[in-house]
Design an enzyme around this catalytic site. Structure first.
Site, mmCIF file in Angstrom:
data_model
loop_
_atom_site.group_PDB
_atom_site.id
_atom_site.type_symbol
_atom_site.label_atom_id
_atom_site.label_comp_id
_atom_site.label_asym_id
_atom_site.label_seq_id
_atom_site.Cartn_x
_atom_site.Cartn_y
_atom_site.Cartn_z
ATOM 1 N N GLY A 65 -2.339 -6.081 8.483
ATOM 2 C CA GLY A 65 -3.139 -5.791 7.950
ATOM 3 C C GLY A 65 -3.472 -6.436 6.315
ATOM 4 O O GLY A 65 -3.984 -7.413 5.777
ATOM 5 N N MET A 66 -2.229 -6.681 5.745
ATOM 6 C CA MET A 66 -1.904 -7.604 4.652
ATOM 7 C C MET A 66 -1.626 -9.129 4.829
ATOM 8 O O MET A 66 -2.640 -9.915 4.189
ATOM 9 C CB MET A 66 -0.864 -7.194 4.262
ATOM 10 C CG MET A 66 -0.202 -5.830 3.689
ATOM 11 S SD MET A 66 -1.684 -5.855 1.946
ATOM 12 C CE MET A 66 -0.537 -4.155 0.860
ATOM 13 N N ARG B 36 6.616 -33.628 9.854
ATOM 14 C CA ARG B 36 5.466 -33.385 10.523
ATOM 15 C C ARG B 36 4.493 -32.031 9.989
ATOM 16 O O ARG B 36 4.065 -31.818 10.673
ATOM 17 C CB ARG B 36 6.352 -33.460 12.656
ATOM 18 C CG ARG B 36 6.923 -32.446 12.265
ATOM 19 C CD ARG B 36 7.126 -32.340 14.009
ATOM 20 N NE ARG B 36 8.462 -31.523 14.725
ATOM 21 C CZ ARG B 36 9.575 -31.241 14.199
ATOM 22 N NH1 ARG B 36 9.880 -31.924 13.242
ATOM 23 N NH2 ARG B 36 10.557 -30.293 14.675
ATOM 24 N N HIS B 37 5.884 -31.608 9.498
ATOM 25 C CA HIS B 37 5.418 -29.912 9.148
ATOM 26 C C HIS B 37 4.200 -29.887 8.395
ATOM 27 O O HIS B 37 2.975 -29.164 8.132
ATOM 28 C CB HIS B 37 6.754 -28.895 9.197
ATOM 29 C CG HIS B 37 7.185 -28.775 10.488
ATOM 30 N ND1 HIS B 37 6.653 -28.122 12.004
ATOM 31 C CD2 HIS B 37 8.425 -29.608 10.229
ATOM 32 C CE1 HIS B 37 7.858 -28.356 12.609
ATOM 33 N NE2 HIS B 37 8.654 -28.690 11.876
ATOM 34 N N ASP C 227 0.642 -1.615 -0.054
ATOM 35 C CA ASP C 227 0.047 -0.380 0.071
ATOM 36 C C ASP C 227 1.127 1.200 -0.154
ATOM 37 O O ASP C 227 2.603 1.560 -0.203
ATOM 38 C CB ASP C 227 -1.153 0.162 0.809
ATOM 39 C CG ASP C 227 -0.219 0.336 2.553
ATOM 40 O OD1 ASP C 227 0.898 0.353 2.570
ATOM 41 O OD2 ASP C 227 -0.885 0.427 3.808
ATOM 42 N N HIS C 228 0.418 2.731 0.593
ATOM 43 C CA HIS C 228 0.809 4.227 0.000
ATOM 44 C C HIS C 228 2.032 3.261 1.665
ATOM 45 O O HIS C 228 3.227 4.070 1.004
ATOM 46 C CB HIS C 228 0.005 4.979 0.716
ATOM 47 C CG HIS C 228 -0.758 4.811 1.313
ATOM 48 N ND1 HIS C 228 -2.113 4.304 1.208
ATOM 49 C CD2 HIS C 228 -1.070 5.175 2.641
ATOM 50 C CE1 HIS C 228 -2.040 4.573 2.363
ATOM 51 N NE2 HIS C 228 -1.941 4.805 3.297
ATOM 52 N N CYS D 123 2.665 -3.640 3.938
ATOM 53 C CA CYS D 123 2.096 -2.201 4.287
ATOM 54 C C CYS D 123 2.866 -1.663 5.674
ATOM 55 O O CYS D 123 4.069 -1.769 5.960
ATOM 56 C CB CYS D 123 0.279 -2.698 4.798
ATOM 57 S SG CYS D 123 0.278 -4.570 5.851
ATOM 58 N N GLY D 124 1.782 -0.739 6.167
ATOM 59 C CA GLY D 124 2.620 -0.301 7.576
ATOM 60 C C GLY D 124 3.117 -1.311 8.634
ATOM 61 O O GLY D 124 4.537 -0.537 9.211
ATOM 62 N N THR D 125 2.573 -1.715 8.703
ATOM 63 C CA THR D 125 2.845 -2.994 9.463
ATOM 64 C C THR D 125 2.961 -4.676 9.193
ATOM 65 O O THR D 125 3.378 -5.442 10.111
ATOM 66 C CB THR D 125 1.183 -2.991 10.938
ATOM 67 O OG1 THR D 125 0.725 -3.080 10.663
ATOM 68 C CG2 THR D 125 1.241 -1.584 11.390
ATOM 69 N N GLY D 126 2.571 -4.925 8.365
ATOM 70 C CA GLY D 126 2.567 -6.111 7.919
ATOM 71 C C GLY D 126 1.082 -6.342 8.122
ATOM 72 O O GLY D 126 1.329 -7.906 7.637
ATOM 73 N N HIS E 181 8.881 -24.274 9.271
ATOM 74 C CA HIS E 181 7.442 -25.599 9.445
ATOM 75 C C HIS E 181 6.143 -25.112 9.083
ATOM 76 O O HIS E 181 5.999 -26.194 8.971
ATOM 77 C CB HIS E 181 7.871 -24.582 11.147
ATOM 78 C CG HIS E 181 8.376 -25.107 11.848
ATOM 79 N ND1 HIS E 181 8.569 -24.769 13.420
ATOM 80 C CD2 HIS E 181 9.865 -25.629 11.756
ATOM 81 C CE1 HIS E 181 10.292 -25.445 13.944
ATOM 82 N NE2 HIS E 181 10.803 -26.151 13.412
HETATM 83 C C1 RB5 Z 1 -2.646 2.075 6.379
HETATM 84 O O1 RB5 Z 1 -2.814 3.514 7.355
HETATM 85 C C2 RB5 Z 1 -1.909 0.884 7.138
HETATM 86 O O2 RB5 Z 1 -3.269 0.931 7.990
HETATM 87 C C3 RB5 Z 1 -1.672 -0.294 7.000
HETATM 88 O O3 RB5 Z 1 -0.577 0.402 6.293
HETATM 89 C C4 RB5 Z 1 -1.311 -0.981 7.732
HETATM 90 O O4 RB5 Z 1 -0.439 -1.101 8.417
HETATM 91 C C5 RB5 Z 1 -2.568 -1.997 8.021
HETATM 92 O O5 RB5 Z 1 -2.335 -3.010 8.887
#
Ligand code: RB5
Length: 150
Positions: free
Chosen positions: A70-71, A132-133, A8-9, A65-68, A98
């Site tokens: 949401g994706m 096993r995995h 994303d952005h 994404c920002g945190t990974g 694993h």
């Molecule tokens: C977008 O602002 C942010 O929510 C997205 O990049 C991501 O971190 C979502 O999990």
């Protein structure tokens, strides 16, 4: 190995650097964008990349994404996709050994380029242990089948 990469952005900058790194090391990249400068909703990109992995049009996917997070939530909705965020090379290696992780989710806001490249290199070069995995992954696939995700 074909690798589909999308962001994303918030993940755009890291995605662009990562694609250059992957291409320099001879990997085939499918760039799922985004190309423009505006904001992008991560579910749209995660769906596109995860669908390519699910249909085996790409062997692996990388989503930023920002945190990974949401994706990751979105990518795991697609059958056959095993997605998770990895924040260091140890978790990246174990995710392959694993979990046979086929979609790597990275946090563009929280991670520098050097660490990201190291994680990706480890993730691409570490094989699945099987055994096993594989049995446990089969149970995940069975769960998808039981819930109509096939
Ligand atoms: C977008 O602002 C942010 O929510 C997205 O990049 C991501 O971190 C979502 O999990």
């Amino acid at each position: 190995m074909r690798i589909a990469v999308g962001s994303d952005h918030r993940g755009r900058e890291l995605r662009e650097k990562l694609i250059a790194f992957l291409q320099q090391s001879g990997r085939e990249v499918i760039d799922a964008g985004p190309n423009g400068d505006g904001d992008v909703d991560y579910p749209d990109v995660a769906e596109a990349v995860a669908r390519q992995v699910s249909r085996q049009e790409a062997e692996r996917g990388i989503l930023i994404c920002g945190t990974g997070l949401g994706m990751c939530i979105v990518a795991n909705k697609l059958p056959g996709v095993r997605a998770a965020p990895c924040y260091d090379d140890l978790s990246a290696a174990i995710s392959r050994r694993h979990n046979d992780l086929n979609v790597l989710c990275l946090p563009g806001d929280l991670m520098g380029q050097r660490l990201a490249h190291r994680i990706v290199e480890t993730w691409l070069s570490t094989p699945f242990d099987g055994g096993r995995h594989a049995r446990r992954n089969q149970k995940i696939a069975d769960l998808e089948q039981q819930n109509g995700h096939h």
